[in-house]
Design a protein around this motif. Structure first.
Motif, PDB file in Angstrom:
ATOM      1  N   ALA A  89       0.832  -1.206   0.000  1.00 48.00           N
ATOM      2  CA  ALA A  89       0.000   0.000   0.000  1.00 48.00           C
ATOM      3  C   ALA A  89       0.864   1.254   0.000  1.00 48.00           C
ATOM      4  N   ILE A  90       1.977   1.194   0.732  1.00 48.20           N
ATOM      5  CA  ILE A  90       2.896   2.342   0.760  1.00 48.20           C
ATOM      6  C   ILE A  90       3.511   2.556  -0.609  1.00 48.20           C
ATOM      7  N   LEU A  91       3.853   1.469  -1.311  1.00 52.74           N
ATOM      8  CA  LEU A  91       4.409   1.589  -2.659  1.00 52.74           C
ATOM      9  C   LEU A  91       3.409   2.231  -3.608  1.00 52.74           C
ATOM     10  N   ILE A  92       2.143   1.860  -3.485  1.00 52.83           N
ATOM     11  CA  ILE A  92       1.116   2.457  -4.349  1.00 52.83           C
ATOM     12  C   ILE A  92       0.974   3.945  -4.065  1.00 52.83           C
ATOM     13  N   ARG A  93       0.979   4.291  -2.776  1.00 59.82           N
ATOM     14  CA  ARG A  93       0.764   5.701  -2.403  1.00 59.82           C
ATOM     15  C   ARG A  93       1.944   6.586  -2.772  1.00 59.82           C
ATOM     16  N   THR A  94       3.149   6.074  -2.643  1.00 60.52           N
ATOM     17  CA  THR A  94       4.336   6.906  -2.872  1.00 60.52           C
ATOM     18  C   THR A  94       4.916   6.759  -4.272  1.00 60.52           C
ATOM     19  N   GLY A  95       4.435   5.790  -5.040  1.00 61.32           N
ATOM     20  CA  GLY A  95       5.035   5.551  -6.351  1.00 61.32           C
ATOM     21  C   GLY A  95       4.170   5.958  -7.520  1.00 61.32           C
ATOM     22  N   ALA A  96       3.229   6.896  -7.295  1.00 59.70           N
ATOM     23  CA  ALA A  96       2.331   7.308  -8.372  1.00 59.70           C
ATOM     24  C   ALA A  96       3.083   7.935  -9.538  1.00 59.70           C
ATOM     25  N   ASP A  97       4.213   8.598  -9.258  1.00 60.05           N
ATOM     26  CA  ASP A  97       4.978   9.235 -10.325  1.00 60.05           C
ATOM     27  C   ASP A  97       5.913   8.264 -11.032  1.00 60.05           C
ATOM     28  N   ARG A  98       6.019   7.021 -10.546  1.00 60.09           N
ATOM     29  CA  ARG A  98       6.851   6.005 -11.190  1.00 60.09           C
ATOM     30  C   ARG A  98       6.031   4.715 -11.303  1.00 60.09           C
ATOM     31  N   PRO A  99       4.975   4.714 -12.117  1.00 58.51           N
ATOM     32  CA  PRO A  99       4.041   3.573 -12.133  1.00 58.51           C
ATOM     33  C   PRO A  99       4.676   2.259 -12.557  1.00 58.51           C
ATOM     34  N   PHE A 100       5.557   2.279 -13.545  1.00 60.92           N
ATOM     35  CA  PHE A 100       6.151   1.029 -14.016  1.00 60.92           C
ATOM     36  C   PHE A 100       7.041   0.407 -12.948  1.00 60.92           C
ATOM     37  N   ARG A 101       7.885   1.237 -12.344  1.00 63.11           N
ATOM     38  CA  ARG A 101       8.771   0.741 -11.304  1.00 63.11           C
ATOM     39  C   ARG A 101       7.970   0.259 -10.099  1.00 63.11           C
ATOM     40  N   SER A 102       6.913   1.004  -9.763  1.00 63.01           N
ATOM     41  CA  SER A 102       6.086   0.611  -8.621  1.00 63.01           C
ATOM     42  C   SER A 102       5.378  -0.714  -8.890  1.00 63.01           C
ATOM     43  N   ALA A 103       4.896  -0.888 -10.147  1.00 61.82           N
ATOM     44  CA  ALA A 103       4.216  -2.140 -10.493  1.00 61.82           C
ATOM     45  C   ALA A 103       5.159  -3.333 -10.369  1.00 61.82           C
ATOM     46  N   LEU A 104       6.390  -3.166 -10.816  1.00 59.00           N
ATOM     47  CA  LEU A 104       7.367  -4.250 -10.679  1.00 59.00           C
ATOM     48  C   LEU A 104       7.651  -4.557  -9.209  1.00 59.00           C
ATOM     49  N   ALA A 105       7.779  -3.500  -8.400  1.00 57.61           N
ATOM     50  CA  ALA A 105       8.053  -3.700  -6.978  1.00 57.61           C
ATOM     51  C   ALA A 105       6.893  -4.408  -6.294  1.00 57.61           C
TER      52      ALA A 105
END
Length: 296
Positions: A89-105
């Motif tokens: 959930a933290i990755l989703i909230r903080t990674g909105a500006d890096r969607p591809f990297r966040s999706a992989l994480a």
């Protein structure tokens, strides 16, 4: 979040999402508690559901201990992994500006969650059967893909629950801060202290006619005819008086717009201001934007 041997076990996950999103005041600890409670309820329900299936298929009507063991081992591991899911959930909230990297994480996080869940559940079951004196080997090859499919729903539901809770909490905090700031601004007293020598005088900003530079001092002219000399700079006073609507019309003078009764424009772009006291003040074209809105 679901029974480990039932294909329809994703239903309680939806309840968690609705519970979380419906209460904007939930804290992180409250979401943890809700998730754990729902895992427990789901496990208990599935114990009896699996027990019924065993009675029908295997003619063992009183065999509840095995479904209870399956659900208990699954639930214990899922509860232990809830903090890992919250990180999603933290990755989703903080990674909105890096969607591809966040999706992989998040994908890597899910695989870690599922692998730990299956491994932990299988090892616990083997240990429990061994302690009870039974020979049991967890069917790793057969169960891994089946359990991973169900882990998708559990991981997604818990992640969304934490995301919604933290998102609404952050929004509530921001709204509260904005309201408090607005309240402080609206409640700010319409008063101004002027230090004239050793004397500090409380002045009503509406009573200020003009403010002018006077060497190392700044002169305040009030509506009752009084003047006060303050040891400061005109620039500093311009910043202090801006919140009261007093504007700069010349490099050496500020004027209270509420005291202006007429403006006369000149060909050069400069202007002359007539105040309600009968005084006239020269204005520079450099600062005419400050009074243009009033002139229409």
């Amino acid at each position: 979040m679901r029974g480990r041997d039932e294909a329809d076990s994703a239903r309680p996950s939806g309840k968690l999402v609705r519970t979380s999103s419906g209460d904007a005041g939930l804290s992180t600890a409250a979401v943890y508690a809700i998730v754990i409670i729902l895992i427990t309820i789901s496990c208990v329900v599935n114990v009896f559901s699996n027990g019924r299936d065993i009675a029908w298929r295997l003619a063992a009507p009183h065999n509840l201990w095995e479904p209870a063991l399956w659900e208990l081992t699954s639930g214990i591991v899922v509860v232990a992994l809830v903090p890992l899911v919250r990180f999603g959930a933290i990755l989703i909230r903080t990674g909105a500006d890096r969607p591809f990297r966040s999706a992989l994480a998040i994908a890597a996080l899910f695989l870690t969650f599922s692998a730990l869940h299956i491994a932990g559940m299988g090892l616990l079951r083997e240990l429990a059967y061994r302690i009870a004196g039974w020979a049991y080997s967890f069917p790793w090859a057969h169960q891994a893909l089946y359990e991973m499919r169900k882990d998708v729903f559990s991981f997604a539901a818990i992640t969304v629950a934490f995301w919604l809770a933290e998102r609404t909490a952050a929004t509530a905090i921001q709204t509260d801060q904005t309201e408090k700031e607005a309240a402080r601004t609206s409640d700010a007293p319409a008063e101004l202290w002027l230090r004239d020598g050793r004397l500090s005088i409380l002045a009503n900003p509406d009573e200020i006619i003009w403010v002018a530079s006077a060497g190392n001092y700044v002169e305040f002219r009030l509506a009752d005819g009084r003047t006060h000399l303050i040891r400061t700079t005109l620039q500093a006073e311009a910043a202090r008086l801006a919140k009261f609507g007093i504007v700069r019309v010349h490099r050496s003078r500020l004027v209270n717009p509420r005291r202006i009764v007429a403006l006369e424009w000149r060909a050069s772009g400069d202007f002359e201001i007539r105040l309600d006291t009968g005084e006239t003040v020269a204005g520079s074209r450099r600062f005419k934007a400050a009074v243009m809105a009033m002139a229409g």
